[in-house]
Design a protein around this motif. Structure first.
Motif, short mmCIF file in Angstrom:
data_model
loop_
_atom_site.label_atom_id
_atom_site.label_comp_id
_atom_site.label_asym_id
_atom_site.label_seq_id
_atom_site.Cartn_x
_atom_site.Cartn_y
_atom_site.Cartn_z
N GLY A 35 40.92 30.01 41.28
CA GLY A 35 39.67 30.74 41.11
C GLY A 35 39.17 31.32 42.43
O GLY A 35 39.57 30.88 43.52
N ASN A 36 38.33 32.31 42.33
CA ASN A 36 37.69 32.88 43.53
C ASN A 36 36.41 33.60 43.13
O ASN A 36 36.24 34.02 41.99
CB ASN A 36 38.65 33.78 44.31
N PHE A 37 35.51 33.70 44.12
CA PHE A 37 34.14 34.17 43.85
C PHE A 37 33.68 35.11 44.96
O PHE A 37 34.00 34.88 46.13
CB PHE A 37 33.17 32.98 43.80
N ALA A 83 43.48 35.81 47.96
CA ALA A 83 44.60 36.71 47.69
C ALA A 83 44.19 37.81 46.70
O ALA A 83 44.78 38.89 46.69
CB ALA A 83 45.76 35.91 47.12
N GLU A 84 43.17 37.53 45.91
CA GLU A 84 42.76 38.48 44.86
C GLU A 84 41.59 39.37 45.29
O GLU A 84 40.90 39.97 44.46
CB GLU A 84 42.45 37.73 43.57
N THR A 85 41.38 39.47 46.59
CA THR A 85 40.28 40.28 47.13
C THR A 85 40.26 41.71 46.58
O THR A 85 39.20 42.25 46.26
CB THR A 85 40.37 40.31 48.67
N LEU A 101 33.07 36.83 39.55
CA LEU A 101 33.51 35.43 39.48
C LEU A 101 34.77 35.34 38.63
O LEU A 101 34.90 36.03 37.61
CB LEU A 101 32.40 34.56 38.88
N HIS A 102 35.70 34.47 39.07
CA HIS A 102 37.02 34.39 38.44
C HIS A 102 37.42 32.93 38.26
O HIS A 102 37.41 32.16 39.21
CB HIS A 102 38.02 35.12 39.33
N THR A 103 37.74 32.56 37.00
CA THR A 103 38.13 31.18 36.69
C THR A 103 39.57 31.14 36.16
O THR A 103 40.10 32.15 35.69
CB THR A 103 37.20 30.60 35.60
N HIS A 104 40.17 29.96 36.26
CA HIS A 104 41.53 29.71 35.72
C HIS A 104 41.40 28.62 34.65
O HIS A 104 41.88 27.51 34.84
CB HIS A 104 42.47 29.20 36.80
N SER A 105 40.71 28.92 33.58
CA SER A 105 40.46 27.88 32.57
C SER A 105 41.63 27.75 31.59
O SER A 105 42.45 28.66 31.45
CB SER A 105 39.20 28.23 31.80
N ARG A 177 48.05 34.57 31.17
CA ARG A 177 48.45 33.23 31.62
C ARG A 177 47.90 32.91 33.01
O ARG A 177 48.52 32.20 33.80
CB ARG A 177 49.96 33.08 31.65
N HIS A 178 46.72 33.49 33.33
CA HIS A 178 46.16 33.36 34.67
C HIS A 178 44.67 33.02 34.61
O HIS A 178 44.28 31.95 35.07
CB HIS A 178 46.46 34.67 35.42
N GLY A 179 43.85 33.89 34.03
CA GLY A 179 42.43 33.54 34.00
C GLY A 179 41.50 34.66 33.63
O GLY A 179 41.92 35.75 33.22
ZN LIG Z 1 43.35 33.89 40.03
#
Ligand SMILES: [Zn+2]
Length: 209
Positions: A35-37, A83-85, A101-105, A177-179
């Motif tokens: 995840g990243n925010f 990495a996902e900037t 906001l990014h989650t890997h649920s 398969r990521h988020g």
């Molecule tokens: Zn991600």
């Protein structure tokens, strides 16, 4: 915006993003370093507060948040930006978002695979949809595009740009398969969108035929 007010905004946003990240970790949505925010500190020129790479989200503090420019160069803080900037920058630019906001649920992973061949996933008829900005009835149909995952971030950013341009009404997209990615005018709105969408994805997932 002068430098000191920019710095104050950055400090406040860093603390807020860290708190949101720890809360998401406790829900199981960003386990490990996933995840990243990010949040916009200023727009002219563009300045973004964003999580640094490889940080355990259960241990996230304001010190793990960097300030970067529109090219991803670090202006404040130490470490490498997520990495996902590039994906965050694309959403900020194309949607005018104030926070991403990014989650890997678990449910975003399952549903992004189940519905990949359809190009996206529709959710309609649920009261919780009203938690999405601009939606005032459960009769709304939300279409969430699904994008093939890739480790080539330039290519992935292009796919994201295409999806958010093609579906201007969407509040989110899924990476296969990521988020889940969502955004809002500020951190509070983006946090609400994650909570609403994670709820709806879980409902859809648990009622899969
Ligand atoms: Zn991600």
């Amino acid at each position: 915006m002068n430098q000191s007010s920019g710095s104050q905004i950055f400090s406040a946003q860093a603390a807020c993003l860290a708190e949101v990240g720890r809360a998401f970790y406790s829900r199981g949505w960003v386990l490990g370093t996933s995840g990243n925010f990010s949040a916009v500190v200023g727009r002219e020129p563009l300045r973004l507060a964003i999580t640094s790479s490889s940080v355990d989200k259960g241990e996230l503090t304001a010190d793990h948040i960097l300030q970067i420019d529109a090219e991803g160069n670090v202006l404040e803080g130490s470490g490498r930006p997520s990495a996902e900037t590039l994906l965050h920058l694309a959403v900020v630019r194309l949607r005018g978002a104030g926070a991403v906001l990014h989650t890997h649920s678990v449910w975003s992973n399952i549903l992004s695979d189940t519905y990949f061949a359809d190009g996206g996933l529709s959710i309609e008829g649920y009261e919780m949809l009203k938690g999405l900005e601009g939606i005032s009835t459960h009769e709304h149909r939300e279409w969430i595009p699904i994008i093939e995952n890739s480790q080539d971030m330039t290519r992935l950013a292009c796919s994201v740009e295409e999806a958010v341009t093609q579906y201007p009404g969407t509040h989110a997209f899924l990476l296969r398969r990521h988020g889940l990615y969502t955004w809002g005018k500020d951190i509070a709105e983006a946090k609400r969108h994650i909570e609403i969408l994670e709820f709806l994805l879980e409902v859809r997932g648990r009622t899969l035929p």
